[in-house]
Each structure stands twice: as C-alpha cells, then as structure tokens.
Scaffold this motif. Structure first.
Motif, PDB file in Angstrom:
ATOM      1  N   ILE A  32      82.885  46.668  25.718  1.00 48.56           N
ATOM      2  CA  ILE A  32      83.694  47.890  25.752  1.00 48.56           C
ATOM      3  C   ILE A  32      83.025  48.853  26.736  1.00 48.56           C
ATOM      4  N   VAL A  36      86.273  53.393  28.417  1.00 49.21           N
ATOM      5  CA  VAL A  36      87.152  53.158  27.270  1.00 49.21           C
ATOM      6  C   VAL A  36      86.634  53.911  26.048  1.00 49.21           C
ATOM      7  N   ARG A  37      85.308  53.884  25.865  1.00 55.76           N
ATOM      8  CA  ARG A  37      84.706  54.595  24.729  1.00 55.76           C
ATOM      9  C   ARG A  37      84.977  56.103  24.836  1.00 55.76           C
ATOM     10  N   GLN A  39      87.368  57.602  26.383  1.00 56.93           N
ATOM     11  CA  GLN A  39      88.800  57.844  26.156  1.00 56.93           C
ATOM     12  C   GLN A  39      89.108  57.840  24.652  1.00 56.93           C
ATOM     13  N   TYR A  40      88.498  56.915  23.950  1.00 59.89           N
ATOM     14  CA  TYR A  40      88.688  56.801  22.499  1.00 59.89           C
ATOM     15  C   TYR A  40      88.155  58.045  21.776  1.00 59.89           C
ATOM     16  N   LEU A  43      90.365  61.088  22.350  1.00 60.01           N
ATOM     17  CA  LEU A  43      91.583  61.031  21.527  1.00 60.01           C
ATOM     18  C   LEU A  43      91.273  61.355  20.069  1.00 60.01           C
TER      19      LEU A  43
END
Lengths: 55, 260
Positions: A32, A36-37, A39-40, A43
C-alpha cells in the motif's frame, strides 16, 4: 446495516458486478503506497468532521 | 403579509420552536355585501377563485362566502425551519387567480379580497399564522443509548453502538484491506407520538419513527486487480455510519431545534 448492504455499496462504488476473486498470494505481494494511505487518512478525517443530512 | 403590502420590515422573533408539526395560514375574507350581488354570472362560468399561497398550497374559494379561510402551510414552515438562517422571517405570498381559463371563465376572482387589504391601520382580520409545535425534550430522540440498560419497547429513540466486523465476512477476505471493522451505530427505540388532535388535523403525518438523520461515509482500502496485478485503491462508501438519530414522520423533514 446488513452485510449485503455493505457489499452492495462497495460493488456499486467500484462499478463491479460481483466480488473479485483474490488469493492470499495477491495480498502478500501487495504494497500500500504512501499516497493511497494519505488519501485514506484524509477521507477518514473528513468523514469524522462532515456529517451528511439523511432523508 | 400580502405581497402588495410588503414593506420589508422585519418581524420580531416570536418564539423558540422545537418542532413544526403543522402550520396553518388563516386569511379573512370580509363580506363585501352588494358588490357580490351585482356580479353578473355567465351561464357555466365559475363563481370560484383559486387562492394560492405561492409554491406551497392552494384552494378554491367561493366569491359568495366570507369569513376565515385556512391554508395548510406545514410544508412551508418545515422548509423555513430547515433554512440555515432561520432568523429570516417566513414570507408567504398569497395570490388570487381565475379558477380556470377559457371562454366561459369569469372575472369572479377579481372580487375576492382579504380583510388585511382594507384600510391601513385596521387590525381586524389580519392574517394569522398558526404553528403547532412539539417539545423536542419530550418528543425528540436522546443522544446515545445507555450501554448499561437493555433496549426494550419503552426505550426512547437513541443511537446504539453496533460494530461491523469486516474481517469476519467471507466475501471481504483478501479484498478489503482497511479497516478491519467499524462502528456503524444504529437507531433503536421508539418515539412519542403527537396528540390525537394534531394527527386528526394533519392526517398526512405518519407515525414518528426513530431514524438515522445524519450519517457519514466510510473510507476503505480495497485490493483490485489491474492487468492481472493487485493494486490498492481507496473507496468511500456513503451513509455507512450513523451520526445522529431523530424522531420524524415518514416523508417529513427531520425536525431541528431553532434559536430563539
């Protein structure tokens, strides 16, 4: 909230018709990325701060 | 206030509303006496006028009748309650139109006047807005349920913790990477129903139910295959977690407490 509702929502968001079949090996070789982390996490923070009005 | 008499003055805040159950606008049609009798009726022409409260409701009014006419403006009041600036006065624009257009349509609608359109300063027959409210302290939901007390039929509407274990779901295996589970919450318990007098007056109001009025999304990291290779992707599922539970009638906006 039922299991079917979660699955249905997930498939809808990913525009998939059925659950993808992934083996254990697929996950083991998956990395990962930091992007991506980030972005997570962004959110997650946003969802804690901004509730949406229900029906 | 009537649109033609609108002077733009601000009404003083009248009250602190817990919940607008129903709103009625009462308008007084005075008896104009001989003026109605002079009205020549065409055969087949309507002697009714359509009185509309702009965008919200309308009803037919006979030009031969006088007295108070009531209009259901519940939707307008509810909409006003949902506005982000509830301090703005609620403005209801009333107009009188022909009942139906066509060769036989009469000008009967021109004879309908309201008492408030009479001489300036006359207080009699001023429009009245009736607001029927419920106190949210009794009729609303409580916040979170008491974890010590079991939920029974008598439990007042509240938000209860409910953990969704994604790791325990077979379909999520090797696919859903994050989170392993989440607190979804659920709305449980019952809501106090309004007095029978109100349900009789506004029969369209269904029973008040304990519902999720505010929700948040749930972000996830999932694994998808692209070109035969797995790739991590972020996805956000809407309305997955309950933030707030409220008591509301089916189809009606969720009640909100207003500032005085």
């Amino acid at each position: 909230m039922t299991e079917e509702q979660i699955l249905g929502s997930l498939l809808q968001q990913l525009h998939l018709r059925e659950v993808p079949v992934l083996g254990k090996g697929d996950v083991e070789e998956l990395v990962i990325s930091a992007h991506v982390r980030a972005q997570y996490v962004a959110l997650l923070k946003r969802s804690h701060g901004a509730p949406s009005r229900g029906k | 206030r009537f649109s033609q008499n609108f002077r733009g003055e601000t009404l003083a805040p009248c009250c602190s509303l817990g919940l607008g159950v129903g709103g009625g606008l009462r308008l007084d049609v005075p008896d104009w006496g001989p003026e109605f009798k002079r009205h020549d009726r065409l055969p087949g022409a309507s002697d009714q006028a359509r009185v509309s409260v702009s965008m919200w409701c309308h009803r037919l009014v006979s030009i031969h009748e006088s007295g108070w006419k009531a209009f259901d403006v519940t939707e307008a009041v509810n909409f006003w309650q949902q506005l982000s600036r509830p301090r703005q006065p609620l403005l209801l624009q009333v107009s009188v139109q022909r009942e139906h257009l066509g060769p036989l349509a009469s000008s009967a609608h021109e004879l309908v006047h309201f008492a408030a359109q009479g001489p300036a300063g006359a207080r009699q027959g001023e429009p009245q807005l009736e607001l029927h409210t419920l106190d949210l302290r009794d009729y609303g939901a409580q916040d979170n349920c008491d974890p010590e007390a079991p939920v029974t039929q008598g439990t007042r509407c509240c938000r209860q913790e409910m953990y969704i274990d994604l790791q325990g779901m077979k379909w999520a295996e090797n696919w859903v990477l994050e989170p392993p589970g989440f607190l979804a919450y659920e709305c449980v318990g019952t809501c106090q129903q309004p007095p029978e007098t109100l349900t009789f007056k506004w029969p369209f109001l269904g029973p008040r139910q304990c519902i999720a009025s505010e929700t948040t999304s749930l972000p996830m990291i999932v694994s998808v295959k692209e070109g035969g290779k797995p790739r991590a992707q972020v996805v956000s599922l809407p309305n997955m977690r309950v933030q707030k539970c409220s008591c509301a009638s089916d189809g009606a906006p969720v009640p909100r407490k207003l500032e005085p």
